[in-house]
Scaffold this motif. Structure first.
Motif, PDB file in Angstrom:
ATOM      1  N   ALA A  24      -6.251   5.487  -1.468  1.00  0.00           N
ATOM      2  CA  ALA A  24      -7.552   5.471  -2.177  1.00  0.00           C
ATOM      3  C   ALA A  24      -8.782   5.251  -1.089  1.00  0.00           C
ATOM      4  CB  ALA A  24      -7.751   4.785  -3.378  1.00  0.00           C
ATOM      5  N   ALA A  25      -8.616   4.074  -0.388  1.00  0.00           N
ATOM      6  CA  ALA A  25      -9.695   3.884   0.614  1.00  0.00           C
ATOM      7  C   ALA A  25      -9.918   4.781   1.658  1.00  0.00           C
ATOM      8  CB  ALA A  25      -9.594   2.322   0.872  1.00  0.00           C
ATOM      9  N   LYS A  26      -8.653   5.098   2.041  1.00  0.00           N
ATOM     10  CA  LYS A  26      -8.766   6.294   3.274  1.00  0.00           C
ATOM     11  C   LYS A  26      -9.388   7.454   2.838  1.00  0.00           C
ATOM     12  CE  LYS A  26      -5.649   7.796   6.940  1.00  0.00           C
ATOM     13  NZ  LYS A  26      -4.297   8.135   7.368  1.00  0.00           N
ATOM     14  N   VAL A  27      -8.890   7.963   1.666  1.00  0.00           N
ATOM     15  CA  VAL A  27      -9.507   9.328   1.361  1.00  0.00           C
ATOM     16  C   VAL A  27     -11.228   9.016   0.893  1.00  0.00           C
ATOM     17  CG1 VAL A  27      -9.582  10.940  -0.481  1.00  0.00           C
ATOM     18  CG2 VAL A  27      -7.341  10.024   0.331  1.00  0.00           C
ATOM     19  N   ASN A  28     -11.501   7.812   0.430  1.00  0.00           N
ATOM     20  CA  ASN A  28     -13.070   7.712   0.163  1.00  0.00           C
ATOM     21  C   ASN A  28     -13.883   7.864   1.413  1.00  0.00           C
ATOM     22  OD1 ASN A  28     -13.171   7.502  -2.525  1.00  0.00           O
ATOM     23  ND2 ASN A  28     -13.047   5.279  -2.762  1.00  0.00           N
ATOM     24  N   GLU A  29     -13.139   7.282   2.490  1.00  0.00           N
ATOM     25  CA  GLU A  29     -13.739   7.271   3.959  1.00  0.00           C
ATOM     26  C   GLU A  29     -13.870   8.741   4.511  1.00  0.00           C
ATOM     27  OE1 GLU A  29     -11.537   4.613   6.421  1.00  0.00           O
ATOM     28  OE2 GLU A  29     -11.938   2.761   5.258  1.00  0.00           O
ATOM     29  N   ARG A  51     -11.642   7.028  -7.399  1.00  0.00           N
ATOM     30  CA  ARG A  51     -10.628   7.665  -6.756  1.00  0.00           C
ATOM     31  C   ARG A  51      -9.160   7.136  -7.022  1.00  0.00           C
ATOM     32  NH1 ARG A  51     -11.525  11.937  -3.624  1.00  0.00           N
ATOM     33  NH2 ARG A  51     -13.388  11.044  -2.919  1.00  0.00           N
ATOM     34  N   LEU A  52      -9.094   6.030  -7.547  1.00  0.00           N
ATOM     35  CA  LEU A  52      -7.750   5.601  -8.043  1.00  0.00           C
ATOM     36  C   LEU A  52      -7.477   6.300  -9.019  1.00  0.00           C
ATOM     37  CD1 LEU A  52      -8.672   1.677  -8.016  1.00  0.00           C
ATOM     38  CD2 LEU A  52      -7.098   3.013  -6.440  1.00  0.00           C
ATOM     39  N   HIS A  53      -7.928   6.849  -9.994  1.00  0.00           N
ATOM     40  CA  HIS A  53      -7.869   7.750 -11.045  1.00  0.00           C
ATOM     41  C   HIS A  53      -7.077   9.123 -10.269  1.00  0.00           C
ATOM     42  CE1 HIS A  53      -9.213   5.680 -14.576  1.00  0.00           C
ATOM     43  NE2 HIS A  53     -10.299   5.336 -13.875  1.00  0.00           N
ATOM     44  N   THR A  54      -7.605   9.805  -9.537  1.00  0.00           N
ATOM     45  CA  THR A  54      -7.169  10.968  -9.015  1.00  0.00           C
ATOM     46  C   THR A  54      -5.932  10.609  -8.064  1.00  0.00           C
ATOM     47  OG1 THR A  54      -8.786  10.571  -7.176  1.00  0.00           O
ATOM     48  CG2 THR A  54      -9.488  12.027  -8.959  1.00  0.00           C
TER      49      THR A  54
END
Length: 513
Positions: free
Chosen positions: A450-455, A464-467
């Motif tokens: 989730a953190a990587k996709v947010n970056e 983002r955790l929901h998705t």
């Protein structure tokens, strides 16, 4: 396994609530009046659902507690103590709106959350700024009425039960006077006469014939049997015929002002409904539905609406809280006077008197907003808080910045709160008789992805955790009723395997948002 991550989360909570440890159990009893709770207890309540953001929780807790402190202040200075309005600044998905949602559930004071963007373009797609105060009054009316109804609910239930018994076993058709004359007529034919007995005090009492006394006794016993059957739920599906008032008049509902043109909130439909005589009609419904209708009618009779309105208006003026979300959407770069910024600055100027303190006309009377607490929030990605007009900036003296969420915060979000996503999905799977388990390394892997996709993409914070979770569990939730195993475990390798294509495939990443 899922309990392992949760157990470390329990120790941090008691220190926050340590001063009120003996009162931990009755927190639910104290919830109706959040302002009476100590700031540490308010923060402890927010900690149950929101990870981090201590500065924002602290500022909100102090502002809410100050409402109670103002009420205890001497009367001569009470009106001079103004609320410290707060503006929360931080990227999307870090907990600004969640703090408001949790406060709304905790506060016994009237609470309203509005989006600032809906006040743009008034008269076209937006709404009058004063409508937020009217909506707050409606919230307060419903809140006080619910409290009053809870107080008299047992009485309303008893009255509704008696009316249900009258429906199931109708009373004698003739009134007492007619009954006595009928009794006289019948006794003339049968030769029986009612007995009149003079008591020691000189009162004359009539005694009914023995047959009628027995009939009344049988009726009483039958009524008590029906009462017991009502309590046992035996008669719930039985049909009864009740008389109800017609609630709506379709033609009157069309006489409402268009959105954005509410004005002083005069409801012509309601005014005409008061003038038109109430029509009643008979309906045949199941007994459980009849009970609900009758209880509602009795509650309306027992609750004094004038008292409710007075109490509600007082709560709005002295304890009301309005949360204005997305306030950055009405902020444009200073110096520009073309395009939508004109409308945005107009909304700010409309907000100014409401936040500063003014009198607003509502359908229940006039309301002053001098002591209403305003909490504003915005991401301010493009604009800056300094782009707000100076007068409005001055009405929000307390500024709190919320920090972005890290990978470690995501791990805590998925394990510590009482409504953590892992617990929500476990409860959903349990409905199908399956057990869902996340190992600690599985949770860390979800947080890392989730953190990587947010970056790489737009940073939408904890949303983002929901998705990610939806994508991870999509196949499981689809096949769950016929899933081969009823014990599903997600560890690090299993999470990586399922989400690898999303992280690496550029074409598929769009499906995660």
């Amino acid at each position: 396994m899922p309990k392992t991550p949760t157990s470390p989360s329990q120790p941090p909570l008691p220190p926050a609530a340590a001063p009120a440890a003996p009162a931990a159990a009755p927190v639910e009893d104290a919830v109706p009046w959040l302002e009476e709770m100590a700031p540490k207890k308010i923060v402890a309540e927010l900690d149950r659902y929101i990870v981090g953001q201590e500065a924002a929780k602290k500022a909100v807790a102090i502002a809410v507690r100050n409402r109670w402190r103002r009420a205890q202040a001497p009367e001569e200075i009470r009106d001079e103590i103004m609320p410290n309005n707060i503006i929360m600044i931080g990227p999307t998905g870090v907990g600004k709106t969640e703090i408001a949602r949790r406060l709304a559930r905790l506060a016994g004071a009237p609470f309203l959350k509005v989006e600032a963007s809906k006040f743009t373009e008034v008269g076209y797609v937006g709404r009058d700024v004063e409508s937020m105060v009217r909506e707050l009054v409606d919230v307060s009316i419903n809140m006080v009425r619910s409290e009053r109804e809870d107080d008299v609910y047992p009485t309303a239930e008893l009255r509704a039960e008696e009316r249900l018994l009258d429906l199931l076993l109708p009373p004698l058709p003739s009134p007492p006077s007619a009954a006595s004359s009928a009794a006289m007529g019948s006794t003339e034919q049968t030769g029986q006469r009612p007995l009149f007995v003079v008591s020691s005090k000189g009162d004359v009492e009539s005694k009914l014939p023995e047959a009628e006394t027995e009939a009344n006794e049988r009726r009483r016993r039958t009524r008590e049997k029906l009462r017991q059957q009502l309590k046992d739920g035996v008669l719930e599906e039985r049909d009864v015929e009740i008389e109800v008032q017609q609630q709506s008049f379709p033609m009157l509902e069309m006489m409402q002002p268009p959105q954005g043109m509410e004005g002083p909130d005069i409801n012509f439909g309601e005014m005409l409904q008061e003038l038109i005589p109430k029509k009643k009609k008979r309906r045949t419904v199941h007994l459980h539905e009849a009970r609900r209708i009758l209880i509602d009618e009795e509650l309306k009779k027992l609750v004094d609406m004038d008292d409710v309105v007075n109490e509600a208006l007082d709560r709005v003026e002295n304890h009301g809280v309005i949360f204005i979300d997305e306030i950055d959407k009405i902020t444009g770069a200073r110096g520009e006077r073309t395009g939508p910024d004109v409308s945005r600055e107009g909304v700010q100027r409309d907000l100014l008197p409401i936040v500063e303190g003014s009198t607003v006309q509502t359908r229940y009377g006039y309301v002053r907003t001098d002591h209403v607490l305003f909490i504003a929030a915005g991401a301010f990605h493009i604009a800056k808080p300094s782009d707000l007009i100076p007068e409005l900036q001055g009405r929000f003296p307390i500024r709190v910045e919320l920090s972005s969420l890290s990978e470690a915060d995501f791990v805590r979000i998925m394990t510590e709160p009482e409504n953590a996503l892992t617990k929500q999905y476990a409860a959903l799977c349990q409905s199908d008789g399956a057990t869902l388990e996340f190992t600690p390394d599985g949770v860390k892997e979800i947080a890392r992805i989730a953190a990587k996709v947010n970056e790489r993409m737009e940073n939408i914070g904890a949303r983002r955790l929901h998705t990610v979770m939806t994508t991870l569990l999509e196949d499981v939730m689809f096949e769950l009723p016929d899933y081969p195993t009823k014990h599903i475990v997600f560890d690090g390798p299993a999470v990586r395997e399922r989400l690898l294509r999303i992280v690496e495939d550029e074409d598929l990443r769009k499906y995660i948002l």
